[in-house]
Design an enzyme around this catalytic site. Structure first.
Site, PDB file in Angstrom:
ATOM      1  N   ASP A  61       0.865  -1.177   0.000  1.00 40.49           N
ATOM      2  CA  ASP A  61       0.000   0.000   0.000  1.00 40.49           C
ATOM      3  C   ASP A  61       0.911   1.239   0.000  1.00 40.49           C
ATOM      4  O   ASP A  61       2.131   1.145   0.162  1.00 40.49           O
ATOM      5  CB  ASP A  61      -0.982   0.001   1.179  1.00 40.49           C
ATOM      6  CG  ASP A  61      -2.182   0.932   0.894  1.00 40.49           C
ATOM      7  OD1 ASP A  61      -2.129   1.692  -0.090  1.00 40.49           O
ATOM      8  OD2 ASP A  61      -3.162   0.907   1.660  1.00 40.49           O
ATOM      9  N   TYR A  62       0.282   2.385  -0.161  1.00 36.31           N
ATOM     10  CA  TYR A  62       0.980   3.658  -0.356  1.00 36.31           C
ATOM     11  C   TYR A  62       2.058   3.890   0.721  1.00 36.31           C
ATOM     12  O   TYR A  62       1.732   4.060   1.895  1.00 36.31           O
ATOM     13  CB  TYR A  62      -0.056   4.771  -0.296  1.00 36.31           C
ATOM     14  CG  TYR A  62       0.383   6.101  -0.814  1.00 36.31           C
ATOM     15  CD1 TYR A  62      -0.013   6.543  -2.067  1.00 36.31           C
ATOM     16  CD2 TYR A  62       1.181   6.937  -0.046  1.00 36.31           C
ATOM     17  CE1 TYR A  62       0.377   7.774  -2.545  1.00 36.31           C
ATOM     18  CE2 TYR A  62       1.578   8.171  -0.519  1.00 36.31           C
ATOM     19  CZ  TYR A  62       1.173   8.582  -1.773  1.00 36.31           C
ATOM     20  OH  TYR A  62       1.552   9.802  -2.233  1.00 36.31           O
TER      21      TYR A  62
END
Ligand code: BGC
Length: 738
Positions: free
Chosen positions: A264-265
């Site tokens: 994820d980011y």
């Protein structure tokens, strides 16, 4: 490209070119004015060379933009390996469907498969190759803002939607993806953040993880999801992006997932913030060892993979494996043959927001809205006899698409006011806002370009607005309140500790109630709210979620009876926030409320709140009275299969969609079993006064669970079967498993 050529390509890549395939950067890095990309590069500490070699782009969509970036990039690229464009297309691209919590309330995975097929077609025309969807995080705590993105609290229902969404999105033909690739997220158990607070710790037994939380992701993987995204949370003390147990052991080895894992980011770098890695290098090593392939939006892989291999800390084969997975994905998408996959402005014209797509959004919204209260048949409204006043911040508001519809356009939305005015004459119908959305907007922070909405009315204007609403309310027979949460009060980083309607709205409702009119509440929200007061005060309540592009029209059609509401909650609505987490399938305690051996005080309960939610899982009303009767099993014993049937009768003069739900309870197990668990459901249409027999086949496999020694198996013994229109009001029968 055939496999041999693809293998050759991998062999021909230089070290830096390989690393490039594992890096994902956002659109600003690829700006056509190179000077503009300097800031983002500096922030990550990476060079232009890294950007020129990066393998994928984050959250850029639109045929013109994606083509421009791809074209420019391919000109520079030695091997002409196209960029992958990945974006958050979570519940619609330009045609926006209801938020996933609303999709969950349709209890109609087949319909949702069509919605995701349409979403993929629109996104593909705009140059998107991979969507970060479906989000299948099971959630039991409505304080968590990302309830919005989930189909709810139940394992069976979530898994059914996960399958439908993946097959709808990808639509594979002859081994090639003809839609766009799915990336199931956020693996794993992100929805169990302690206290419902965003990004918080997750800790639970492996049994609960496997039994309740993992099946949704597993269903998506089995349906062929090409990618998996890691989650931000820890599990058992280890953040998921560096968690070998979850990523390597369960996902890769047990489930055989050989697709791409993307962090994820910035989650690779967050291994440092979590305190499990001292620096970028350690973070990179942990993520690589856990088999995370792509690093989203940090400089970790770009800077640290080479030194790690040089120092002998990381086997270069790990990098080859990861690059191979990325190349395979690009090939399966047909990017080597057509790096644009047919995306063009003309195609967008043809494909986006067509009449047909809008119709589908209408049908989905129609099945997602849940009628929570309808005292004395308040709804549907009779068209010509009543004077109607619409009030509230959502009355004439196009913001009905919710936080994650980042490619949707609010200007496509027909407001509730506009839609109602198409049903009734202007003498009969009036609108005035009456109150604001919030009394304070500062805490919301920023999300994209949403800052401009965050202005407050001056005090004098507020008083005027209330006075006007009271004046008009006086003349009305019916007052419809279009209330709810601000778009930014749910979604990512939208956790709330108080999940009632905003204070200004509650205060306004109090003033208006004094008029003594018929009161109807429409709630727009990204989560179950605590509506305990409103349930007493209102004559009818419609839970509308963020209903999407066609939501306004659907709401008006429900109010006037053109649509018979059929949504059923996929998440319990709590009676009070103190009950959270709350879910229908909890365990029996040693001292249940109905205990005969303990006096009133010494049982499992709150002193100041009931145990039961305000509205249970599976609940929802319609304008028809549907009766269930004659629950029958074809045998009192089961070896492999059991046939269950029930009579369903529509005792009304309008057709209705009813959702028949089958729950099972394993009465005695080697570990404690839930009070009841959803196993089967069917949504059926019944014409006026029609009766039908609904059949279910229950199999031995349906009764499997993680027994005392963690075997996924089944234990002989007695079971209860419950069938009903929700998880609370059910008919009951029993059988013995041999
Ligand atoms: C979210 C993901 C999303 C990603 C890329 C993250 O902040 O948690 O759900 O896919 O950003 O936009």
């Amino acid at each position: 490209m055939n496999e041999a050529d693809l293998k050759k390509l991998l062999k021909d890549l230089t070290w830096q070119e390989k690393v490039g395939q594992l890096i994902q950067l956002s659109g600003d890095f690829f700006s056509s004015e190179e000077a503009l990309a300097v800031g983002p590069k500096q922030k990550l500490g990476i060079t232009q060379e890294t950007v020129d070699l990066a393998g994928s782009v984050l959250n850029v969509a639109g045929a013109k933009k994606t083509r421009e970036i791809q074209e420019k990039w391919l000109q520079k690229s030695r091997h002409k390996i196209p960029l992958l464009f990945m974006a958050d297309i979570v519940y619609g691209y330009r045609t926006v469907f209801p938020i996933p919590l609303g999709l969950g309330a349709t209890w109609n995975p087949d319909l949702i498969k069509q919605a995701y097929r349409v979403t993929a077609a629109e996104a593909k025309a705009s140059g998107v190759h991979v969507t970060f969807a479906p989000m299948v995080d099971l959630v039991r705590d409505a304080r968590w803002g990302r309830c919005l993105e989930s189909t709810g609290e139940d394992t069976t229902l979530n898994a059914a939607f996960a399958r439908a969404m993946v097959t709808g999105l990808q639509h594979v033909e002859l081994g090639k993806i003809t839609g766009i690739a799915a990336c199931v997220k956020h693996f794993a158990a992100y929805g169990a953040a302690e206290g419902g607070r965003e990004y918080n710790t997750v800790d639970m037994s492996e049994r609960r993880l496997r039994e309740d939380y993992l099946p949704g992701y597993k269903a998506a993987v089995e349906a062929g999801s090409e990618l998996v995204m890691t989650s931000f949370n820890t599990y058992d003390g280890i953040p998921v992006t560096g968690n070998e147990f979850l990523l390597k052991q369960i996902l890769r080895d047990e489930w055989g997932f050989d697709g791409v894992i993307i962090s994820d980011y910035a989650a690779v770098l967050e291994l440092v913030a979590h305190g499990i890695a001292a620096d970028e290098k350690e973070a990179t090593l942990l993520a690589m060892n856990a088999t995370n392939d792509i690093d989203m939006k940090t400089g970790c892989y770009a800077k640290q993979l080479e030194p790690l291999v040089r120092e002998g800390k990381l086997d270069s084969k790990r990098i080859d494996d990861a690059v191979w997975r990325v190349l395979k994905l690009k090939n399966k998408l047909g990017l080597f043959e057509d790096p644009y996959r047919g995306a063009s402005s003309e195609r967008e014209q043809e494909m986006l927001l067509t009449e047909e797509n809008r119709n589908l959004a209408y049908q989905v919204a129609a099945q997602s809205i849940v009628l929570l209260e309808n005292k004395n048949h308040t709804l549907p409204l009779a068209k010509n006899h009543q004077k109607i006043l619409l009030v509230g911040p959502y009355g004439d508001n196009q913001n009905l698409i919710g936080l994650w519809a980042i490619h949707g356009n609010t200007s496509d939305v027909i407001t509730i006011k506009e839609a109602i005015s198409q049903h009734v004459s202007s003498e009969q119908f009036h609108y005035t806002a009456g109150c604001e959305m919030l009394s304070d907007y500062r805490f919301l922070g920023e999300f994209g370009g949403s800052k401009d909405q965050l202005m407050r009315m001056p005090q004098a204007k507020r008083e005027q607005a209330l006075a006007e609403a009271l004046r008009q309310g006086e003349k009305a027979d019916v007052i419809i309140y279009a209330m709810g949460e601000h778009t930014m009060q749910s979604g990512e980083a939208g956790s709330r500790a108080d999940i009632t309607l905003p204070d200004v709205q509650k205060e306004f409702i109090q003033e208006m109630l004094a008029l003594g009119k018929t009161n109807i509440l429409i709630t727009i929200s990204g989560r179950p709210l605590v509506l305990t007061e409103e349930a007493k005060q209102m004559d009818a309540i419609l839970q509308a979620w963020f209903p999407g592009t066609e939501g306004g029209r659907v709401l008006a059609d429900i109010l006037f009876g053109k649509i018979n509401p059929s949504g059923r909650l996929s998440m319990s609505f709590p009676y009070s926030v103190g009950q959270l987490p709350i879910y229908y399938n909890g365990f029996q305690t040693g001292r249940p409320l109905n205990s005969k051996t303990h006096s009133g005080r010494f049982v499992s309960k709150y002193l100041d709140s009931p145990n039961a939610p305000l509205y249970p899982f599976g609940y929802g009303l319609s304008y028809s009275y549907v009766e269930l009767s004659d629950l029958a099993l074809d045998d009192v014993e089961m070896t492999e299969k059991l046939q269950v049937s029930v009579q369903v009768k529509n005792n009304s003069s309008r057709s209705v969609l009813e959702t028949v739900q089958l729950y099972v309870q394993d009465i005695v197990g080697s570990v404690v079993r839930p009070n009841r668990e959803l196993k089967k459901f069917k949504k059926i249409n019944l014409e006026a006064q029609e009766s039908a027999t609904v059949h279910f086949t229950l199999t031995r496999e349906d009764l499997y669970y993680y027994t005392k020694n963690m075997d996924f198996s089944v234990e002989a013994g007695d079971f209860n079967v419950f069938v009903g229109r929700n998880s609370r009001d059910t008919l009951q029968a029993s059988f013995t498993l041999k």
